[in-house]
Design a protein around this motif. Structure first.
Motif, mmCIF file in Angstrom:
data_model
loop_
_atom_site.group_PDB
_atom_site.id
_atom_site.type_symbol
_atom_site.label_atom_id
_atom_site.label_comp_id
_atom_site.label_asym_id
_atom_site.label_seq_id
_atom_site.Cartn_x
_atom_site.Cartn_y
_atom_site.Cartn_z
ATOM 1 N N ASN A 82 36.584 -75.901 45.862
ATOM 2 C CA ASN A 82 35.979 -77.220 46.041
ATOM 3 C C ASN A 82 34.920 -77.463 44.979
ATOM 4 O O ASN A 82 34.457 -76.536 44.330
ATOM 5 C CB ASN A 82 35.317 -77.303 47.411
ATOM 6 C CG ASN A 82 36.345 -77.318 48.514
ATOM 7 O OD1 ASN A 82 36.993 -78.329 48.746
ATOM 8 N ND2 ASN A 82 36.516 -76.185 49.175
ATOM 9 N N PHE A 84 31.217 -78.951 44.730
ATOM 10 C CA PHE A 84 30.047 -79.431 45.464
ATOM 11 C C PHE A 84 28.961 -79.832 44.482
ATOM 12 O O PHE A 84 28.629 -79.069 43.580
ATOM 13 C CB PHE A 84 29.505 -78.336 46.376
ATOM 14 C CG PHE A 84 30.483 -77.875 47.421
ATOM 15 C CD1 PHE A 84 30.806 -78.692 48.492
ATOM 16 C CD2 PHE A 84 31.082 -76.625 47.329
ATOM 17 C CE1 PHE A 84 31.714 -78.273 49.464
ATOM 18 C CE2 PHE A 84 31.993 -76.199 48.291
ATOM 19 C CZ PHE A 84 32.302 -77.023 49.360
ATOM 20 N N SER A 104 21.156 -80.971 50.752
ATOM 21 C CA SER A 104 22.558 -80.656 50.444
ATOM 22 C C SER A 104 22.879 -79.223 50.845
ATOM 23 O O SER A 104 23.925 -78.951 51.441
ATOM 24 C CB SER A 104 22.840 -80.822 48.952
ATOM 25 O OG SER A 104 22.610 -82.147 48.568
ATOM 26 N N GLU A 107 23.026 -78.856 54.648
ATOM 27 C CA GLU A 107 24.239 -79.500 55.152
ATOM 28 C C GLU A 107 25.491 -78.668 54.858
ATOM 29 O O GLU A 107 26.323 -78.424 55.729
ATOM 30 C CB GLU A 107 24.352 -80.875 54.495
ATOM 31 C CG GLU A 107 25.657 -81.586 54.714
ATOM 32 C CD GLU A 107 25.737 -82.840 53.842
ATOM 33 O OE1 GLU A 107 25.039 -83.818 54.149
ATOM 34 O OE2 GLU A 107 26.473 -82.835 52.841
ATOM 35 N N LEU A 108 25.587 -78.201 53.631
ATOM 36 C CA LEU A 108 26.808 -77.493 53.231
ATOM 37 C C LEU A 108 26.880 -76.104 53.857
ATOM 38 O O LEU A 108 27.963 -75.636 54.218
ATOM 39 C CB LEU A 108 26.878 -77.398 51.700
ATOM 40 C CG LEU A 108 27.064 -78.742 50.986
ATOM 41 C CD1 LEU A 108 26.869 -78.586 49.484
ATOM 42 C CD2 LEU A 108 28.445 -79.318 51.282
ATOM 43 N N ARG A 111 27.870 -76.437 57.416
ATOM 44 C CA ARG A 111 29.252 -76.852 57.589
ATOM 45 C C ARG A 111 30.255 -75.773 57.179
ATOM 46 O O ARG A 111 31.247 -75.556 57.843
ATOM 47 C CB ARG A 111 29.478 -78.113 56.768
ATOM 48 C CG ARG A 111 30.879 -78.548 56.839
ATOM 49 C CD ARG A 111 31.050 -80.002 56.606
ATOM 50 N NE ARG A 111 32.465 -80.196 56.381
ATOM 51 C CZ ARG A 111 32.969 -81.095 55.594
ATOM 52 N NH1 ARG A 111 32.163 -81.926 54.981
ATOM 53 N NH2 ARG A 111 34.260 -81.187 55.429
ATOM 54 N N HIS A 112 29.994 -75.099 56.070
ATOM 55 C CA HIS A 112 31.009 -74.176 55.551
ATOM 56 C C HIS A 112 30.712 -72.708 55.836
ATOM 57 O O HIS A 112 31.547 -71.857 55.571
ATOM 58 C CB HIS A 112 31.171 -74.385 54.045
ATOM 59 C CG HIS A 112 31.659 -75.758 53.688
ATOM 60 N ND1 HIS A 112 32.954 -76.161 53.906
ATOM 61 C CD2 HIS A 112 31.026 -76.827 53.157
ATOM 62 C CE1 HIS A 112 33.091 -77.420 53.523
ATOM 63 N NE2 HIS A 112 31.929 -77.850 53.058
#
Ligand code: SF4
Lengths: 445, 442
Positions: A82, A84, A104, A107-108, A111-112
């Motif tokens: 990906n 980012f 960021s 958040e990332l 999420r991941h």
């Protein structure tokens, strides 16, 4: 023209010019260098770490141009495929991007759920004054994973400095894992990026020899494996340009010696295995297994090459690749196919590399550092090369001039390392050189 | 609120500027900034067009960033002159040079002064900070910069100036054909039809042949009209000609499909004072005939469209007129205008969701299985199409996973017909593949 005056010393003809190449220079402004930048160097090295978050801090370009562009495979997570980006806008350029970076990252990571995060600073980060280290530290504490700044502002050096920044980031991951169960016969492979599964193939060879591979850096990379790589007894460095620095760091801190190898071509591949066996000479069965392995592989490979050689005998090749070490292997590999090298160059070779290149080449071979399309096309024409081996940016030169092209870069999707890779290489070279199109192009209307 | 961008649906501004510069004959693009930007953009565009694309860089170093890039710019231009002997150099800034506040106009005027009497290639420059806008904005701005620095007013004449947007080289050739058939002189801005889709070469060319000569561009001030295929950009393109040189200027959506091509040809009729040539009437009829023959395959189908805003808008109009609902129209540009334009140009905008400043991660979360029959956009939607197990019809830029990107047709009746065939065949293929009978006659 012909060449930009400042580049005169970076081009030599073996046997004609006094051999003292000038290299390791900054690219000349306006020369349309085939080189990339610091960021590119870092990104290339860290890219295959598949369970880490790779966040590019800056405006969108750098992140989007490197989205899923490489053939580095993973056997598990694919987070690395990906792109980012903090995608900085005018507002952050004026008021700073730290807040966006922090948000960021949180958040990332939420999420991941990566095992670590790399934060690449691109061109303007230092200039707008973001304290990336501080943000990384804060997030690392909050989230309990390593969050590593990679200082890769494009203009602060060359691709090599980017390699160095990446090595530093990797180095800070190393040493945190448990090494209790690591075998006394064990290695790390450095500078092998698992393009088209090459690292898997190479690991398999070492396994057959009875050698444990603790970590590959960074092909099919996992944070946890990297973290315990200090348990290995020997570092085997394949892409020396990018990873020798890490090997040095590990030698200094953990006392792990390293050897330089290449997995391309027959001799170099075999040597890469024998050199490791040699290191573990206290275990004679390893040497024996290596001999068996090489004999096995060669008995299959060599007869396969004959047919190609018949067609390719006497054809001429031009090589222009990133690192000089790869060029050495390619010259030897091409010899097995009956071909001679008429142009040999690299983006980042050093003095020693060029001396070695000269030793390997026939008199008359053009040897060049940090070349550009105009020079390369001129050399191709002068030498009458039938084949060009390079990366994507060199492909159109070959295509327009009407000669075969083999992609030997990080974007390739065909495994060219190992014995199997030598066979694939022969297939590739053959398919390019023997295409009917080159003759058809000579027909007149 | 989402913060980070994941798998962007846009590229940075200087890339668009480089493409616009490739439309000028003998022009080499020069990026004022780090070496990497140029190399990345070369790699990216070469993979789409499969042509040599040289983009030079002023190769900033740390010193340059501190003390200013004037010297690098001078060296770069001098090196380009001695190496390439270009007729023009198109200079675009990057995020780095914009952030450190390089005044390119000043640097260039100093360079010109220093240079003295010796003739120089034509130099034009555009400001393309990559933290503002997308590659499409970079393209429009660069065309604007070329025109504002070159266009002179001498003798008013019959001349149409067109900025078509980031269409394919094949589309550009189609536009040239249209003007030829109308028998009306055309100045096609951003004409990379040959430079980015050329033939084989006897010997290596320093700069790909093709593009519009500088002298011709300088006649832009004499134009009788100018048209930009965008209703979504407020700056750039031929705006300078309209605002500063009082030319009649029209902005229309990219002519894709019957209605939008009609709009283009009606405008051509009005501006050239000529009847629409028979050839186009015939082609329009053929297109309508094809729509008719295939209407059952297309009716009620649903599509997701994404890419540059201009392309998305026109695609949406085209899809709607063939009975397909463009359920989601998305772009990476942060433009408020797209929604308004969709509302104005579509008969049933209420069926369409419009998303701007979106990335592929957003797109993936917006489109679920069963929402659409196919995707239509650039290559980067492949993963989504794979995940949803629906086809992706590749249009626009970039196309990195199929051959022939430079020859994808989009515009005018002729291009629309080819595009239409592709859409219909995709739908037929779905039908064929999902039937257990294995029809060979469908
Ligand atoms: S540094 Fe800026 S201009 Fe260069 S590629 Fe990255 S975002 Fe684009």
């Amino acid at each position: 023209m012909d060449y930009i005056a400042a580049r005169q010393g970076q081009i030599l003809v073996k046997g004609k010019d006094n051999f003292n190449i000038s290299c390791e220079k900054k690219s000349e402004a306006g020369s349309v260098s085939q080189r990339a930048c610091v960021f590119c160097g870092s990104r290339v090295v860290l890219y295959p770490v598949a369970d880490a978050l790779h966040l590019v801090h800056g405006p969108i370009g750098c992140a989007v141009y490197t989205w899923d562009i490489r053939g580095a495979l993973s056997s598990g997570p694919e987070l690395h495929r990906n792109s980012f980006s903090t995608d900085l806008r005018e507002k952050q350029v004026i008021y700073g991007g730290e807040k966006k970076l922090y948000e960021s990252l949180i958040e990332l990571i939420d999420r991941h759920e990566p095992k670590a995060a790399f934060v690449y600073s691109t061109c303007i980060i230092g200039i707008i004054g973001d304290d990336v280290n501080a943000v990384c530290k804060k997030v690392s504490q909050e989230k309990g994973i390593p969050v590593l700044p990679v200082h890769s502002e494009g203009f602060k050096g060359t691709k090599k400095d980017g390699y160095k920044a990446a090595c530093e980031a990797l180095f800070s991951l190393i040493g945190h894992g448990n090494i209790d169960n690591v075998s006394p016969v064990s290695i790390n492979i450095l500078g092998e990026f698992n393009l088209a599964g090459e690292a898997w193939m190479i690991q398999e060879y070492y396994k057959r020899m009875g050698v444990e591979v603790v970590a590959v850096m960074t092909g099919d990379g996992r944070v946890e494996r990297i973290a315990r790589s200090h348990g290995a007894v020997l570092n085997v460095v394949q892409c020396s340009g990018s990873m020798t620095y890490l090997a040095e760091l590990m030698k200094e801190k953990y006392g792990i010696p390293y050897i330089r190898v290449s997995y391309f071509g027959i001799e170099d591949m075999a040597e890469a295995l024998y050199d490791v066996a040699e290191h573990f000479s206290d275990y004679p069965e390893i040497r024996q297994k290596t001999e068996e392995l090489v004999a096995d592989e060669l008995s299959e490979l060599l007869p396969q090459l004959t047919a190609f050689r018949n067609d390719l005998e006497g054809k001429k090749a031009a090589i222009y690749v990133g690192g000089a070490f790869k060029a050495f292997s390619l010259i030897k590999a091409l010899k097995h196919l009956g071909m001679t090298v008429v142009i040999a160059g690299s983006q980042t070779g050093n003095k020693k590399d060029y001396e070695m290149l000269q030793d390997l080449c026939e008199p008359g071979t053009i040897i060049v550092d940090d070349s550009n399309p105009l020079e390369l096309s001129k050399f191709v024409k002068e030498t009458g090369a039938d084949l060009f081996i390079g990366g994507v940016k060199e492909r159109p030169i070959a295509m327009k001039m009407g000669l075969g092209f083999v992609d030997h870069n990080h974007e390739r999707k065909i495994a060219l390392a190992g014995f199997k890779g030598m066979y694939n290489f022969a297939v590739e070279v053959h398919a390019s050189v023997m295409s009917p199109i080159w003759n058809l192009r000579k027909e007149v209307l | 609120m989402k913060t980070a961008t994941q798998n962007a649906c846009k590229l940075c501004t200087p890339l668009g500027a480089c493409l616009a510069f490739k439309g000028v004959e003998g022009c080499i693009p020069l990026l004022h900034g780090s070496q990497g930007c140029a190399t990345y953009m070369r790699r990216y565009t070469i993979s789409h067009y499969r042509e040599p694309i040289d983009i030079a860089s002023t190769s900033f170093t740390e010193d340059t960033a501190i003390f200013g890039g004037g010297r690098n710019l001078t060296t770069a231009i001098n090196n380009l002159i001695s190496q390439y002997n270009p007729q023009a150099i198109g200079i675009a800034s990057t995020c780095l040079t914009e952030t450190i506040g390089e005044d390119m106009n000043l640097l260039l005027s100093e360079f010109r002064k220093q240079h003295g009497e010796n003739p120089l290639p034509t130099l034009f420059n555009v400001s393309t900070p990559s933290y503002r806008g997308t590659h499409a904005d970079g393209y429009w701005a660069a065309i604007g910069a070329i025109l504002s620095s070159l266009a002179k007013q001498e003798f008013p004449r019959n001349l149409g100036v067109i900025t078509p947007g980031l269409v394919s080289p094949e589309d550009l050739r189609q536009l040239k054909k249209v003007f030829k058939v109308y028998d009306y002189p055309l100045l096609l801005m951003g004409d990379y039809s040959e430079t980015l889709d050329g033939g084989v070469w006897e010997s290596y060319k320093k700069i790909s042949p093709g593009g519009v000569p500088v002298e011709q561009i300088s006649q832009a001030g004499d134009a009788s009209f100018c048209i930009d295929f965008t209703t979504l950009t407020q700056n750039g393109g031929t705006k300078y000609l309209g605002d500063n040189l009082n030319k009649q200027r029209f902005t229309i959506p990219m002519p894709i499909g019957v209605q939008l091509s009609d709009r283009f040809h009606r405008l051509m009729r009005k501006l050239t004072g000529k009847e629409i040539p028979e050839e186009f009437v015939v082609m329009r009829n053929r297109l309508l005939d094809a729509y008719t023959d295939a209407h059952k395959y297309t009716f009620g189908k649903k599509a997701v469209v994404y890419g540059e805003a201009e392309l998305v808008l026109s695609m949406a109009v085209f899809l709607e007129e063939i009975g397909i609902v463009p359920v989601l129209c998305a772009t990476g540009s942060d433009t408020k205008l797209l929604k308004a334009e969709i509302e104005q140009n579509l008969k049933h905008p209420e069926k369409v969701q419009v998303e701007v400043d979106l990335d592929f991660d957003d797109l993936t979360s917006l489109v679920h299985k069963g929402d659409a029959d196919f995707l239509i956009g650039n290559s980067k939607g492949y993963k989504l199409s794979k995940a949803l197990d629906i086809p992706l019809i590749r249009i626009g830029f970039p196309i990195h996973d199929r051959f022939g990107a430079a020859r994808v047709k989009h515009i005018d009746y002729e291009g629309s017909l080819t595009l239409f065939d592709r859409v219909v065949n995709t739908l037929i293929e779905i039908k064929q593949n999902t039937s257990e009978i294995g029809y060979t006659y469908i």
